[in-house]
Design an enzyme around this catalytic site. Sequence first.
Site, PDB file in Angstrom:
ATOM      1  CB  SER B   8       8.019  13.921   0.435  1.00 40.51           C
ATOM      2  OG  SER B   8       9.333  14.090  -0.046  1.00 40.51           O
ATOM      3  CB  CYS B   9       9.742  12.387   5.515  1.00 45.49           C
ATOM      4  SG  CYS B   9       8.211  11.853   6.302  1.00 45.49           S
ATOM      5  N   PRO B  10      10.665   9.713   4.184  1.00 41.68           N
ATOM      6  CG  PRO B  10      12.812   8.876   4.454  1.00 41.68           C
ATOM      7  CD  PRO B  10      11.958  10.069   4.753  1.00 41.68           C
TER       8      PRO B  10
END
Lengths: 148, 512
Positions: B8-10
């Site tokens: 996941s990433c922002p």
Amino acid sequence: MSLITTDQVVLDLDAADRTEATRQLAQTLVTSGRCTDLATFLDDVRKREEQMATGLPGGIGIPHARSAAITQPSLVFGRPATGVDWGAEDGPATLIFLIAAPDGGGQEHMKILAALARKLMRAEFRQSLRDAPDAATVVEIVEREVVN
Amino acid sequence: MKFVGVTSCPTGIAHTYMAAEALEVAARDAGHEMIVETQGSAGSDPLDPAVIAAADGVVFAHDLEVVGRDRFAGKPTIDVGVKKAISDGPGLITQAVAAVEQFRRDPGSVAVTVAGGSSAATGLTTKVESGVGTATRIRQWLMTGVSYMIPFVAAGGILIALSFMLAQIAIGEDGAIEIVKYSLTASGEDAAYNIAQNFDLLSLTSWAALLFVMGAAAFGFLVPILSGFIAFAIADRPGIVPGIVGGSIAVTMQAGFLGGIATGFLGGFVARWISRWKVHKGVRGVMPVVVIPLLSTLVTAGIFITLLGRPIKWLMDNLTEGLNGMTGSSAVLLGLILGAMMGFDLGGPVNKVAYTFATTGLGVAGAATDAPQLKIMAAVMAAGMVAPLAMALSTAVRPGLFTEPERENGKAAWLLGLSFISEGAIPFAAADPVRIIASSVVGSAATGALAMLFGTTLRAPHGGLWVLPLVGKFALFVLALAIGVVIMAGIVIALKSREQSKAALTATPLAA
């Protein structure tokens, strides 16, 4: 709906730094009507870039953002003659992928961008873009590899 | 081997998928199988539970909290930021293989995902993210404690403020003085003040007393909860017992919220250390319920009591002596010092010394309306009202500088500040001690000095707004208070704005 058109390929990108390179690439989206407000979009990209530079090993820069100023998921491809520093540890970027997504874009749209992101990790995909002689070839490679 | 993972990433449009691809390719190249759940904006297709069950190991490459972490419980886990997977997928796979092999030899020696840990979907949550710098991490630990403490501040503070208000109506101008004498345990001579035995449904005083004892009970939890959840953020579940018990001891020792922060960190690190011990299989089962709580509490509370008990007593004795030695010196200087002390630790030892100095004086002030003791009391109360009011003002003027729970707490802080309940500012001070304490000391000192300079007087030891009729020169009292509040709010806003712009410029999170 196409992710990229020949207008969104800049093979002789001439920019001194990240900000300038991003601005030039984003300008193509304004011209084609995919970006309704350049300043807003650039601001969104800058905010993302400030969180952490998006440069990756192997001379890749992937500035990207979800932005209210974007009307459809788009990719702009830039190939600067001289590398642009994108914050990667191993040197400047020579392949730049500006990824623009609309705020709250639908699942289908996002899946295409997800597929693109996955392709970016493939060395042969990157090499083929590095070797592409013209804009039409770039579009053809992306369409073949990502959209389908 | 078989692996599963989560990325996941922002932004959720690029790094999440690149990391997933990098891991899957690296695993395949090394002759393993791997399936990654991409928790990004294209929606995430949850991994089939059967696939997870069959997996030998887990790789989390994430900048957001892994959703549904519980599903991976008990498997050896590599936990890194998303960028690590993109830059070095093969390296992570090598690490994961090594972890699985190590796990097979000696399960206790490898990090495994813990059920009921920091899952976003269920249970208690922390504000701690992976892959951030030390300063950010410390702030996240503090913020976790603060976020659990805020409801106690609001509940307790508003109950007490309401009790003062009712007491004012029921008893008259001495209401706030009278009402704090009530408790649940009063006996002997004070038996009339035992509200549990004397509650009268038709007496407004009884209702006010009831609210007061409930509010005081809620306030008793501020520091233990702060401490407990700081420790929880550091050590996960094992931190709760040493944190809460340590915090409770800090309260009893009058160490205030700074003491609670100390026990929170101490408890958290001790619990984390013990929970990482390699222990024999037979003991592992009783580690979480017996061994970790027992040992971590023993060490945390033991260290705090034996090491800090005397220094706190010494500090309080010396401060008291210093204040007593100041009789005869400049009243304004005394007001300045008392004000600074009131604003320093908001109910901690330094604040207590200043407050006790003032209330002790009340006893010997006699009937004279302008006795110096009455001026000292006025300066101390005014100064004690500065911090919560200034924080309420700051959150109202510049909400963007504060988190959502802080803004909510800011609203309650108006009432708390007006009622001379300094604790209303503790959540802010605990989340950002250096900036808030510095601002509070300056603002409170200004108010203390001005209140003395103006010659305001007060013959009630508490009550804030509710005892205004007992304040001499109350317009000037309010002016002194307002000036301090504005000064402190100004400094808070300036410091926080500078921090925010600096953070925006130099943010170097490993986050993507």
